[in-house]
Design a protein around this motif. Structure first.
Motif, short mmCIF file in Angstrom:
data_model
loop_
_atom_site.label_atom_id
_atom_site.label_comp_id
_atom_site.label_asym_id
_atom_site.label_seq_id
_atom_site.Cartn_x
_atom_site.Cartn_y
_atom_site.Cartn_z
N GLY A 269 0.83 -1.19 0.00
CA GLY A 269 0.00 0.00 0.00
C GLY A 269 0.87 1.24 0.00
N VAL A 270 0.29 2.37 -0.38
CA VAL A 270 1.04 3.63 -0.40
C VAL A 270 0.13 4.76 0.05
CG1 VAL A 270 0.52 4.08 -2.86
CG2 VAL A 270 2.53 5.14 -1.79
N ARG A 271 0.68 5.71 0.79
CA ARG A 271 -0.07 6.86 1.25
C ARG A 271 0.86 8.04 1.42
NH1 ARG A 271 -1.42 5.99 7.66
NH2 ARG A 271 -1.89 8.21 7.48
N GLU A 272 0.29 9.22 1.59
CA GLU A 272 1.08 10.44 1.79
C GLU A 272 0.77 11.01 3.16
OE1 GLU A 272 3.23 11.40 -0.54
OE2 GLU A 272 2.56 9.83 -1.93
N THR B 264 6.14 10.16 1.71
CA THR B 264 5.49 9.04 1.03
C THR B 264 5.78 7.78 1.83
OG1 THR B 264 5.84 10.10 -1.12
CG2 THR B 264 5.28 7.76 -1.13
N TRP C 25 5.34 3.63 1.93
CA TRP C 25 4.99 2.33 1.36
C TRP C 25 4.95 1.33 2.51
CZ3 TRP C 25 8.30 5.65 -1.26
CH2 TRP C 25 7.96 5.97 -2.59
N THR D 254 0.50 -3.67 -8.44
CA THR D 254 0.84 -2.26 -8.27
C THR D 254 0.43 -1.80 -6.87
OG1 THR D 254 0.49 -1.86 -10.62
CG2 THR D 254 0.46 0.06 -9.18
N GLU E 74 -1.34 -0.15 -3.94
CA GLU E 74 -2.69 0.40 -3.87
C GLU E 74 -2.72 1.55 -2.87
OE1 GLU E 74 -7.19 -0.94 -2.45
OE2 GLU E 74 -5.67 -2.47 -2.93
N ARG E 75 -3.25 2.67 -3.32
CA ARG E 75 -3.30 3.84 -2.45
C ARG E 75 -4.24 3.60 -1.28
NH1 ARG E 75 -1.07 8.51 -2.52
NH2 ARG E 75 -0.11 7.98 -4.52
N SER E 76 -3.72 3.84 -0.08
CA SER E 76 -4.48 3.73 1.18
C SER E 76 -5.08 2.35 1.39
CB SER E 76 -5.57 4.80 1.22
OG SER E 76 -5.00 6.09 1.15
N GLN F 159 11.01 4.12 -6.23
CA GLN F 159 9.94 3.22 -5.83
C GLN F 159 10.18 1.77 -6.23
OE1 GLN F 159 6.07 3.67 -7.76
NE2 GLN F 159 7.00 5.11 -9.21
N ARG G 135 9.49 -0.29 -2.96
CA ARG G 135 8.35 -1.21 -2.97
C ARG G 135 8.79 -2.63 -2.63
NH1 ARG G 135 6.00 0.32 -8.79
NH2 ARG G 135 5.51 -1.90 -8.75
#
Length: 320
Positions: free
Chosen positions: A59-62, A76, A78, A88, A90-92, A117, A121
């Motif tokens: 997952g990825v978030r800011e 950022t 991960w 790939t 997935e955001r949040s 990334q 990742r």
């Protein structure tokens, strides 16, 4: 384009030498002492254990942070997520079950976290939460002031505090999933300088290990301080920006368990930024190092030399 920008501003960093910053005496340049300290042999500070044996989805978030009004520090993150591995990020996405070590990553001059990334990742998929700030002056879109690198160790420490606070923040998706007792720092080029600084002049005692990619000690010196924290250096012998000799001099000065992964044909950043066999060697080697230092996984340490030398693309000076 990123590599060209990095080369230009890193050349400015070397030319400036970071001398005279902060109005004090000229800072120590990354130079090995006449008699380099002998590395100590010690286990990681974390208890012995076992790293995850399967890969995670990512997952990825800011996280929008600011260390004062003039130092915005968007981060950022991960992290291991629920779902099938290999896709790939997935955001949040919901976090995977478990508590995971944290790795703070610092980008190079003119860069941004997303440039790295492909590597970051892979760390997240292996069971690490990776948090990467975008620095206000040396990141993409900043003014490119190389002297601001000296402020970045404090930026990383601030961001680390805020990231770890998510583990206790009610309602946060990462609540209960971060392990504040298992933390490492890593960085490339100017981010490598930043990382070295976190173990020297700006020592953050929360850090258990470090990974330095194409780094030098310009401005932050080689007075490594605090409890022993194993270090892994990664450097291309054909680096056109930060010479291999400069990175090796810092490595020689590390008094703790350490190893240096040298890529005879490696330049300043291709093995980190472009998918291929070199990135796979770097990714596998760094994952095993993090598994050992942050999970206390002794089997990962035993696998590390084979991963580092697979395919004959790199050599490993191993004093871990």
């Amino acid at each position: 384009m990123f590599r060209r920008r990095t080369a230009l501003v890193a050349a400015a960093l070397v030319t400036a030498g970071l001398a005279g910053c902060s109005g004090g005496a000229a800072p120590t340049v990354g130079k090995a002492p006449e008699d380099p300290p002998k590395a100590t042999t010690a286990a990681p500070r974390v208890p012995a254990g076992h790293a995850p044996t399967t890969s995670f989805a990512v997952g990825v978030r800011e996280l929008k942070l600011s260390r004062g009004g003039d130092r915005p520090l968007p981060v950022t993150i991960w992290y291991p997520a629920r779902g099938a591995a290999g896709g790939t990020p997935e955001r949040s996405a919901p976090a995977a079950a478990g508590r995971f070590p944290v790795v703070m990553f610092s980008h190079g001059l003119g860069g941004r976290p997303a440039d790295y990334q492909l590597l970051l990742r892979r760390w997240a998929a292996a069971g690490f939460v990776v948090a990467a700030p975008t620095f206000p002056h040396t990141g993409a879109g900043g003014d490119g002031n190389p002297l601001d690198v000296l402020n970045q160790p404090a930026d990383v420490s601030y961001a680390l505090t805020r990231v770890l606070a998510l583990d206790r923040k009610a309602g946060d998706p990462l609540r209960g999933h971060l392990d504040p007792e298992r933390v490492a720092a890593a960085g490339h080029s100017a981010g490598g300088v930043t990382t070295i600084g976190l173990f020297t002049a700006g020592r953050d005692d929360r850090l258990d290990a470090g990974i330095v990619f194409a780094g030098t000690a310009l401005g932050v010196g080689t007075a490594f301080a605090g409890a022993a924290a194993p270090q892994l250096f990664v450097h291309g012998e054909a680096d056109e920006v930060v010479s291999y000799a400069a990175g090796k001099a810092v490595y020689d000065a590390v008094p703790w368990p350490k190893a240096m992964l040298s890529l005879p044909k490696g330049d300043h950043g291709r093995a980190l930024l472009s998918d291929g066999t070199a990135l796979r060697v770097v990714a596998d080697t760094t994952v095993e190092f993090l598994r050992w230092t942050l999970y206390g996984d002794a089997t990962a340490k035993r696998r590390l030399p084979a991963d580092a030398t697979r395919g004959g693309l790199a050599t490993l000076d191993d004093h871990l």
